[in-house]
Structure formats: structure tokens, C-alpha cells
Design a protein around this motif. Structure first.
Motif, PDB file in Angstrom:
ATOM      1  N   VAL A   1       0.832  -1.205   0.000  1.00  0.00           N
ATOM      2  CA  VAL A   1       0.000   0.000   0.000  1.00  0.00           C
ATOM      3  C   VAL A   1       0.868   1.257   0.000  1.00  0.00           C
ATOM      4  CG1 VAL A   1      -1.641   1.325   1.389  1.00  0.00           C
ATOM      5  CG2 VAL A   1      -2.013  -1.106   1.020  1.00  0.00           C
ATOM      6  N   LEU A   2       1.918   1.266   0.788  1.00  0.00           N
ATOM      7  CA  LEU A   2       2.812   2.423   0.803  1.00  0.00           C
ATOM      8  C   LEU A   2       3.520   2.613  -0.537  1.00  0.00           C
ATOM      9  CD1 LEU A   2       4.382   2.180   4.362  1.00  0.00           C
ATOM     10  CD2 LEU A   2       2.701   3.828   3.548  1.00  0.00           C
ATOM     11  N   SER A   3       4.002   1.534  -1.112  1.00  0.00           N
ATOM     12  CA  SER A   3       4.742   1.665  -2.367  1.00  0.00           C
ATOM     13  C   SER A   3       3.837   2.063  -3.530  1.00  0.00           C
ATOM     14  CB  SER A   3       5.484   0.370  -2.688  1.00  0.00           C
ATOM     15  OG  SER A   3       4.572  -0.682  -2.877  1.00  0.00           O
ATOM     16  N   ILE A   4       2.615   1.541  -3.591  1.00  0.00           N
ATOM     17  CA  ILE A   4       1.719   1.909  -4.689  1.00  0.00           C
ATOM     18  C   ILE A   4       1.272   3.360  -4.558  1.00  0.00           C
ATOM     19  CG2 ILE A   4      -0.475   1.137  -3.695  1.00  0.00           C
ATOM     20  CD1 ILE A   4       0.498   0.518  -7.289  1.00  0.00           C
ATOM     21  N   ASN A   5       1.156   3.863  -3.334  1.00  0.00           N
ATOM     22  CA  ASN A   5       0.784   5.267  -3.163  1.00  0.00           C
ATOM     23  C   ASN A   5       1.939   6.200  -3.502  1.00  0.00           C
ATOM     24  OD1 ASN A   5      -2.042   5.639  -2.263  1.00  0.00           O
ATOM     25  ND2 ASN A   5      -1.409   4.115  -0.767  1.00  0.00           N
ATOM     26  N   VAL A   6       3.160   5.823  -3.169  1.00  0.00           N
ATOM     27  CA  VAL A   6       4.322   6.630  -3.568  1.00  0.00           C
ATOM     28  C   VAL A   6       4.450   6.616  -5.087  1.00  0.00           C
ATOM     29  CG1 VAL A   6       6.835   6.731  -3.489  1.00  0.00           C
ATOM     30  CG2 VAL A   6       5.547   6.396  -1.398  1.00  0.00           C
ATOM     31  N   TYR A   7       4.252   5.457  -5.697  1.00  0.00           N
ATOM     32  CA  TYR A   7       4.319   5.350  -7.154  1.00  0.00           C
ATOM     33  C   TYR A   7       3.255   6.232  -7.820  1.00  0.00           C
ATOM     34  CZ  TYR A   7       3.887   3.359 -11.825  1.00  0.00           C
ATOM     35  OH  TYR A   7       3.811   3.195 -13.176  1.00  0.00           O
TER      36      TYR A   7
ATOM     37  N   LEU B   1       3.764   9.346 -10.243  1.00  0.00           N
ATOM     38  CA  LEU B   1       3.174   9.259 -11.570  1.00  0.00           C
ATOM     39  C   LEU B   1       2.454  10.553 -11.940  1.00  0.00           C
ATOM     40  CD1 LEU B   1       3.001   6.961 -13.682  1.00  0.00           C
ATOM     41  CD2 LEU B   1       0.751   6.459 -12.770  1.00  0.00           C
ATOM     42  N   LEU B   2       1.714  11.115 -11.008  1.00  0.00           N
ATOM     43  CA  LEU B   2       1.040  12.377 -11.279  1.00  0.00           C
ATOM     44  C   LEU B   2       2.043  13.519 -11.391  1.00  0.00           C
ATOM     45  CD1 LEU B   2      -1.982  13.170 -11.616  1.00  0.00           C
ATOM     46  CD2 LEU B   2      -1.729  14.295  -9.437  1.00  0.00           C
ATOM     47  N   LYS B   3       3.133  13.450 -10.641  1.00  0.00           N
ATOM     48  CA  LYS B   3       4.183  14.466 -10.761  1.00  0.00           C
ATOM     49  C   LYS B   3       4.813  14.411 -12.140  1.00  0.00           C
ATOM     50  CE  LYS B   3       8.552  16.011  -8.767  1.00  0.00           C
ATOM     51  NZ  LYS B   3       9.078  16.381 -10.055  1.00  0.00           N
TER      52      LYS B   3
ATOM     53  N   VAL C   1      -5.879   2.962 -13.419  1.00  0.00           N
ATOM     54  CA  VAL C   1      -5.480   1.597 -13.038  1.00  0.00           C
ATOM     55  C   VAL C   1      -4.672   1.624 -11.745  1.00  0.00           C
ATOM     56  CG1 VAL C   1      -4.055  -0.373 -13.725  1.00  0.00           C
ATOM     57  CG2 VAL C   1      -5.608   0.667 -15.363  1.00  0.00           C
ATOM     58  N   THR C   2      -3.775   2.599 -11.624  1.00  0.00           N
ATOM     59  CA  THR C   2      -2.987   2.719 -10.403  1.00  0.00           C
ATOM     60  C   THR C   2      -3.873   3.014  -9.201  1.00  0.00           C
ATOM     61  OG1 THR C   2      -1.175   3.568 -11.741  1.00  0.00           O
ATOM     62  CG2 THR C   2      -0.996   3.862  -9.376  1.00  0.00           C
ATOM     63  N   ALA C   3      -4.894   3.833  -9.408  1.00  0.00           N
ATOM     64  CA  ALA C   3      -5.830   4.133  -8.320  1.00  0.00           C
ATOM     65  C   ALA C   3      -6.617   2.898  -7.905  1.00  0.00           C
ATOM     66  CB  ALA C   3      -6.786   5.249  -8.740  1.00  0.00           C
ATOM     67  N   ILE C   4      -7.060   2.122  -8.865  1.00  0.00           N
ATOM     68  CA  ILE C   4      -7.810   0.903  -8.560  1.00  0.00           C
ATOM     69  C   ILE C   4      -6.938  -0.093  -7.799  1.00  0.00           C
ATOM     70  CG2 ILE C   4      -8.871  -1.144  -9.630  1.00  0.00           C
ATOM     71  CD1 ILE C   4     -10.712   1.199  -9.670  1.00  0.00           C
ATOM     72  N   LEU C   5      -5.655  -0.143  -8.139  1.00  0.00           N
ATOM     73  CA  LEU C   5      -4.746  -1.075  -7.467  1.00  0.00           C
ATOM     74  C   LEU C   5      -4.344  -0.629  -6.067  1.00  0.00           C
ATOM     75  CD1 LEU C   5      -2.427  -2.088 -10.440  1.00  0.00           C
ATOM     76  CD2 LEU C   5      -4.225  -3.432  -9.356  1.00  0.00           C
ATOM     77  N   GLY C   6      -4.815   0.534  -5.621  1.00  0.00           N
ATOM     78  CA  GLY C   6      -4.556   0.959  -4.254  1.00  0.00           C
ATOM     79  C   GLY C   6      -3.879   2.303  -4.124  1.00  0.00           C
ATOM     80  N   GLY C   7      -3.654   3.015  -5.216  1.00  0.00           N
ATOM     81  CA  GLY C   7      -2.925   4.272  -5.150  1.00  0.00           C
ATOM     82  C   GLY C   7      -3.776   5.512  -5.235  1.00  0.00           C
ATOM     83  N   ALA C   8      -5.047   5.414  -4.924  1.00  0.00           N
ATOM     84  CA  ALA C   8      -5.942   6.563  -5.045  1.00  0.00           C
ATOM     85  C   ALA C   8      -5.575   7.673  -4.061  1.00  0.00           C
ATOM     86  CB  ALA C   8      -7.391   6.128  -4.840  1.00  0.00           C
ATOM     87  N   VAL C   9      -5.127   7.320  -2.885  1.00  0.00           N
ATOM     88  CA  VAL C   9      -4.742   8.341  -1.898  1.00  0.00           C
ATOM     89  C   VAL C   9      -3.529   9.119  -2.400  1.00  0.00           C
ATOM     90  CG1 VAL C   9      -3.907   8.685   0.451  1.00  0.00           C
ATOM     91  CG2 VAL C   9      -5.702   7.030   0.014  1.00  0.00           C
ATOM     92  N   GLY C  10      -2.575   8.444  -3.003  1.00  0.00           N
ATOM     93  CA  GLY C  10      -1.399   9.114  -3.547  1.00  0.00           C
ATOM     94  C   GLY C  10      -1.744  10.060  -4.675  1.00  0.00           C
TER      95      GLY C  10
ATOM     96  N   ALA D   1      -1.411  14.101  -4.467  1.00  0.00           N
ATOM     97  CA  ALA D   1      -0.564  14.778  -5.445  1.00  0.00           C
ATOM     98  C   ALA D   1      -1.333  15.862  -6.193  1.00  0.00           C
ATOM     99  CB  ALA D   1       0.007  13.765  -6.430  1.00  0.00           C
ATOM    100  N   MET D   2      -2.624  15.638  -6.408  1.00  0.00           N
ATOM    101  CA  MET D   2      -3.428  16.660  -7.080  1.00  0.00           C
ATOM    102  C   MET D   2      -3.429  17.958  -6.288  1.00  0.00           C
ATOM    103  SD  MET D   2      -6.583  14.293  -8.410  1.00  0.00           S
ATOM    104  CE  MET D   2      -7.676  15.651  -8.606  1.00  0.00           C
ATOM    105  N   PHE D   3      -3.502  17.857  -4.988  1.00  0.00           N
ATOM    106  CA  PHE D   3      -3.513  19.060  -4.156  1.00  0.00           C
ATOM    107  C   PHE D   3      -2.104  19.568  -3.873  1.00  0.00           C
ATOM    108  CE2 PHE D   3      -7.734  17.374  -3.261  1.00  0.00           C
ATOM    109  CZ  PHE D   3      -8.483  18.515  -3.489  1.00  0.00           C
ATOM    110  N   ALA D   4      -1.137  18.685  -3.793  1.00  0.00           N
ATOM    111  CA  ALA D   4       0.235  19.104  -3.517  1.00  0.00           C
ATOM    112  C   ALA D   4       0.814  19.904  -4.683  1.00  0.00           C
ATOM    113  CB  ALA D   4       1.115  17.890  -3.228  1.00  0.00           C
ATOM    114  N   PHE D   5       0.498  19.480  -5.913  1.00  0.00           N
ATOM    115  CA  PHE D   5       1.035  20.154  -7.085  1.00  0.00           C
ATOM    116  C   PHE D   5       0.042  21.133  -7.712  1.00  0.00           C
ATOM    117  CE2 PHE D   5       3.273  15.942  -7.241  1.00  0.00           C
ATOM    118  CZ  PHE D   5       4.447  16.426  -6.706  1.00  0.00           C
TER     119      PHE D   5
END
Length: 111
Positions: free
Chosen positions: A13-19, A23-25, A47-56, A60-64
């Protein structure tokens, strides 16, 4: 054995969210530079969001401050976040679907 599965789930979960954050960056950087051929497409984000990276992706949308006007991402990402959190909680609190017949018999014992 269950401790190892939980540790692997946390690492996943941590690695998919960092990825997904990176990815958005990369998508933002490619869009700023005008490189359309090197840009990350929305399908890969989905696809990345479905696999568990939606929080990341959502962070990133708000960070950037990028893609905040995209209703597709602004509405769909929180829905996928809820789905991801539900599945993670189910994985940590459940017995992974093992031995369902014992649960039914166990609960019927106390009725």
C-alpha cells in the motif's frame, strides 16, 4: 504467517501510493514541458488508483495544484479511496475468507 502477510500488505500500500504520487508528478512535468509523447495517460492513473494508489493521486493533485478542475479525478478518486480503505480494513480485520463454515457454526452455537 499472518504477520508476514500484513507486513507485505503495508509495504504494498505504501509503495503503490508513492508510485501514484510520482506518476502524477511526472504527468504534470511532461504537461508543463509540452512533451505529449512522454505524458502519462489518464488510464494509467485510473489503473494505479484501482490497485490501491488513489490516496497518492488525490494527495498529489492538491500538492502540485494540478488537475483540480478535472471532474473525472475530483469525483472518482474519493470513491476509489473509500473502496481501497474498505478492502484494506477487510484484509486486516478479516480472516481472508479462510474457513467460512466455522464462522457460521460458531455463531450458531451462541444463539
Amino acid at each position: 504467517m499472518l504477520v508476514l502477510i500484513r507486513i507485505l500488505l503495508i509495504v504494498y500500500v505504501l509503495s503503490i501510493n508513492v508510485y501514484s504520487f510520482l506518476l502524477l508528478k511526472f504527468q504534470k512535468d511532461a504537461n508543463d514541458e509540452g512533451e505529449c509523447e512522454n505524458a502519462v495517460h489518464d488510464g494509467k492513473l485510473f489503473v494505479t488508483a484501482i490497485l490501491g494508489g488513489a490516496v497518492g493521486i488525490y494527495a498529489a493533485m492538491f500538492a502540485f495544484k494540478y488537475r483540480l478542475k478535472s471532474m473525472f479525478l475530483m469525483v472518482l478518486m474519493p470513491v476509489i479511496i473509500v473502496l481501497n480503505v474498505y478492502l484494506i480494513v477487510l484484509a486486516f480485520t478479516g480472516d481472508y475468507g479462510l474457513y467460512p463454515e466455522y464462522r457460521i457454526g460458531y455463531s450458531a452455537f451462541f444463539i
